[in-house]
Design an enzyme around this catalytic site. Sequence first.
Site, PDB file in Angstrom:
ATOM      1  N   ASP A  55     140.386  -3.826  64.184  1.00  0.00           N
ATOM      2  CA  ASP A  55     141.106  -3.235  63.435  1.00  0.00           C
ATOM      3  C   ASP A  55     141.584  -4.352  62.244  1.00  0.00           C
ATOM      4  O   ASP A  55     142.320  -5.431  62.602  1.00  0.00           O
ATOM      5  CB  ASP A  55     142.622  -3.057  64.240  1.00  0.00           C
ATOM      6  N   ASN A  78     135.389  -3.093  53.309  1.00  0.00           N
ATOM      7  CA  ASN A  78     135.935  -1.729  53.350  1.00  0.00           C
ATOM      8  C   ASN A  78     136.602  -1.311  54.531  1.00  0.00           C
ATOM      9  O   ASN A  78     136.160  -1.863  55.830  1.00  0.00           O
ATOM     10  CB  ASN A  78     134.549  -0.614  53.031  1.00  0.00           C
ATOM     11  N   TYR A 142     151.534  -0.272  48.031  1.00  0.00           N
ATOM     12  CA  TYR A 142     150.773  -1.227  48.918  1.00  0.00           C
ATOM     13  C   TYR A 142     149.646  -1.423  48.298  1.00  0.00           C
ATOM     14  O   TYR A 142     149.054  -2.538  48.351  1.00  0.00           O
ATOM     15  CB  TYR A 142     151.089  -0.804  50.244  1.00  0.00           C
ATOM     16  N   THR A 178     136.239  12.455  50.154  1.00  0.00           N
ATOM     17  CA  THR A 178     136.286  11.810  51.456  1.00  0.00           C
ATOM     18  C   THR A 178     137.539  12.641  52.135  1.00  0.00           C
ATOM     19  O   THR A 178     138.328  13.054  51.555  1.00  0.00           O
ATOM     20  CB  THR A 178     136.074  10.466  51.718  1.00  0.00           C
TER      21      THR A 178
HETATM   22  N1  NAP Z   1     137.536   8.252  48.642  1.00  0.00           N
HETATM   23  C1  NAP Z   1     137.977   7.772  47.393  1.00  0.00           C
HETATM   24  O1  NAP Z   1     137.966   8.596  46.139  1.00  0.00           O
HETATM   25  C2  NAP Z   1     138.836   6.312  47.436  1.00  0.00           C
HETATM   26  C3  NAP Z   1     139.522   6.196  46.271  1.00  0.00           C
HETATM   27  C4  NAP Z   1     140.364   5.029  46.149  1.00  0.00           C
HETATM   28  C5  NAP Z   1     140.215   4.073  47.059  1.00  0.00           C
HETATM   29  N2  NAP Z   1     139.442   4.504  48.242  1.00  0.00           N
HETATM   30  C6  NAP Z   1     139.504   3.484  49.478  1.00  0.00           C
HETATM   31  O2  NAP Z   1     138.265   3.270  50.133  1.00  0.00           O
HETATM   32  C7  NAP Z   1     138.307   3.068  51.294  1.00  0.00           C
HETATM   33  C8  NAP Z   1     137.556   3.894  52.034  1.00  0.00           C
HETATM   34  O3  NAP Z   1     138.061   5.198  51.635  1.00  0.00           O
HETATM   35  P1  NAP Z   1     137.427   6.547  52.308  1.00  0.00           P
HETATM   36  O4  NAP Z   1     137.472   7.669  51.233  1.00  0.00           O
HETATM   37  O5  NAP Z   1     135.947   6.406  52.935  1.00  0.00           O
HETATM   38  O6  NAP Z   1     138.213   6.803  53.564  1.00  0.00           O
HETATM   39  P2  NAP Z   1     138.014   7.395  54.875  1.00  0.00           P
HETATM   40  O7  NAP Z   1     137.038   8.485  55.037  1.00  0.00           O
HETATM   41  O8  NAP Z   1     139.455   7.662  55.570  1.00  0.00           O
HETATM   42  O9  NAP Z   1     137.339   6.118  55.715  1.00  0.00           O
HETATM   43  C9  NAP Z   1     138.071   4.987  56.014  1.00  0.00           C
HETATM   44  C10 NAP Z   1     137.153   4.185  56.924  1.00  0.00           C
HETATM   45  O10 NAP Z   1     137.962   2.887  57.288  1.00  0.00           O
HETATM   46  C11 NAP Z   1     138.101   2.881  58.685  1.00  0.00           C
HETATM   47  N3  NAP Z   1     139.289   2.355  59.012  1.00  0.00           N
HETATM   48  C12 NAP Z   1     140.462   2.568  58.625  1.00  0.00           C
HETATM   49  N4  NAP Z   1     141.576   1.899  58.934  1.00  0.00           N
HETATM   50  C13 NAP Z   1     141.011   0.947  59.684  1.00  0.00           C
HETATM   51  C14 NAP Z   1     141.373  -0.459  59.847  1.00  0.00           C
HETATM   52  N5  NAP Z   1     142.787  -0.490  59.950  1.00  0.00           N
HETATM   53  N6  NAP Z   1     140.602  -1.480  60.318  1.00  0.00           N
HETATM   54  C15 NAP Z   1     139.293  -1.176  60.232  1.00  0.00           C
HETATM   55  N7  NAP Z   1     138.707   0.075  59.855  1.00  0.00           N
HETATM   56  C16 NAP Z   1     139.492   1.250  59.440  1.00  0.00           C
HETATM   57  C17 NAP Z   1     137.959   4.203  59.351  1.00  0.00           C
HETATM   58  O11 NAP Z   1     137.554   4.139  60.689  1.00  0.00           O
HETATM   59  P3  NAP Z   1     138.535   4.155  61.969  1.00  0.00           P
HETATM   60  O12 NAP Z   1     139.589   5.240  61.701  1.00  0.00           O
HETATM   61  O13 NAP Z   1     137.796   4.352  62.957  1.00  0.00           O
HETATM   62  O14 NAP Z   1     139.168   2.755  61.892  1.00  0.00           O
HETATM   63  C18 NAP Z   1     136.833   4.907  58.325  1.00  0.00           C
HETATM   64  O15 NAP Z   1     135.620   4.436  58.852  1.00  0.00           O
HETATM   65  C19 NAP Z   1     139.848   3.396  51.719  1.00  0.00           C
HETATM   66  O16 NAP Z   1     140.701   1.993  51.765  1.00  0.00           O
HETATM   67  C20 NAP Z   1     140.188   3.956  50.634  1.00  0.00           C
HETATM   68  O17 NAP Z   1     141.514   3.944  50.371  1.00  0.00           O
HETATM   69  C21 NAP Z   1     138.863   5.723  48.335  1.00  0.00           C
END
Ligand code: NAP
Length: 249
Positions: A55, A78, A142, A178
């Site tokens: 985590d 990430n 945050y 996502t």
């Molecule tokens: N998609 C976008 O357009 C976008 C835009 C701006 C920023 N982001 C950022 O990019 C990152 C990835 O986004 P995503 O869209 O792929 O999100 P997602 O589909 O929710 O994937 C997040 C991933 O991170 C893991 N995770 C969550 N909390 C965690 C923790 N405390 N420790 C370790 N692993 C953790 C999750 O798995 P588990 O739940 O199993 O831990 C999952 O594998 C995020 O930080 C998101 O805020 C994404």
Amino acid sequence: MKAVVGGASSGLGAAIARNLAAQGYDLLLWARNQERLSSVAQSLTGVKIETVAADASDPGAAEKVADAAGEADILVLNAGGPPPAPADKTDADEWRRALQLLTVTPIDLATRLLPGMRERGFGRIIAVLSSGVREPLPELSYSNSGRAALAAWLKTVGRTVAADGVTVNGVVPGRIDTERVAALDRAAATRTGKDEADVRAASIATIPAGRYGQPEEFASVVGFLASPASSYVTASLLSCDGGMMRSLT
Ligand SMILES: NC(=O)c1ccc[n+]([C@@H]2O[C@H](COP(=O)([O-])OP(=O)(O)OC[C@H]3O[C@@H](n4cnc5c(N)ncnc54)[C@H](OP(=O)(O)O)[C@@H]3O)[C@@H](O)[C@H]2O)c1
């Protein structure tokens, strides 16, 4: 060559894992949920895949992942995003958790793996950021702050290790389709009393490409930065946003 990919059980991280596996890199995948990690690992073939559950908001996470990694050539920073909060209603404990998740753990992990990369004369560190580092997003107090701090460190350390064959970059997603983005749209719909489809349509209307990006499109930018072909790109923040961000930098 081995790559360590965080947040690899879904969304952008899973797409990055698929891209790097297709390029032939062995992988250490990590996130919190072991079951979902194993399911991604089983879907990848042709390379060695390991997984570790950790985590990122836990102060021990970086040590656990670095120990599992041993040597790594590529590190993709990430994990998940913190909850939304208006800037005038934040909470000290939530700040500590968010800064551990977004800033301290990725810097700690990179700092542990950097010496080996420098000794071997090759390394790639790539952080998944957010458009909030360029244009702070309403309600994401945050995230805006924690990721901006990480981006500043990437620029700083990238210059420190540039002569050692190690590049350090950030990739800035706009809106990539996502579960996280769907959840943010749902939260905005609840907050404003609007229909979720209307929230999504209004968001898409701000993107010149006229659609959300696909995780594979984002992963291909990370895949390029991970490859030897990107050797002269360092201390940079690259956008993958369909033209959404208006700022020059
Ligand atoms: N998609 C976008 O357009 C976008 C835009 C701006 C920023 N982001 C950022 O990019 C990152 C990835 O986004 P995503 O869209 O792929 O999100 P997602 O589909 O929710 O994937 C997040 C991933 O991170 C893991 N995770 C969550 N909390 C965690 C923790 N405390 N420790 C370790 N692993 C953790 C999750 O798995 P588990 O739940 O199993 O831990 C999952 O594998 C995020 O930080 C998101 O805020 C994404």
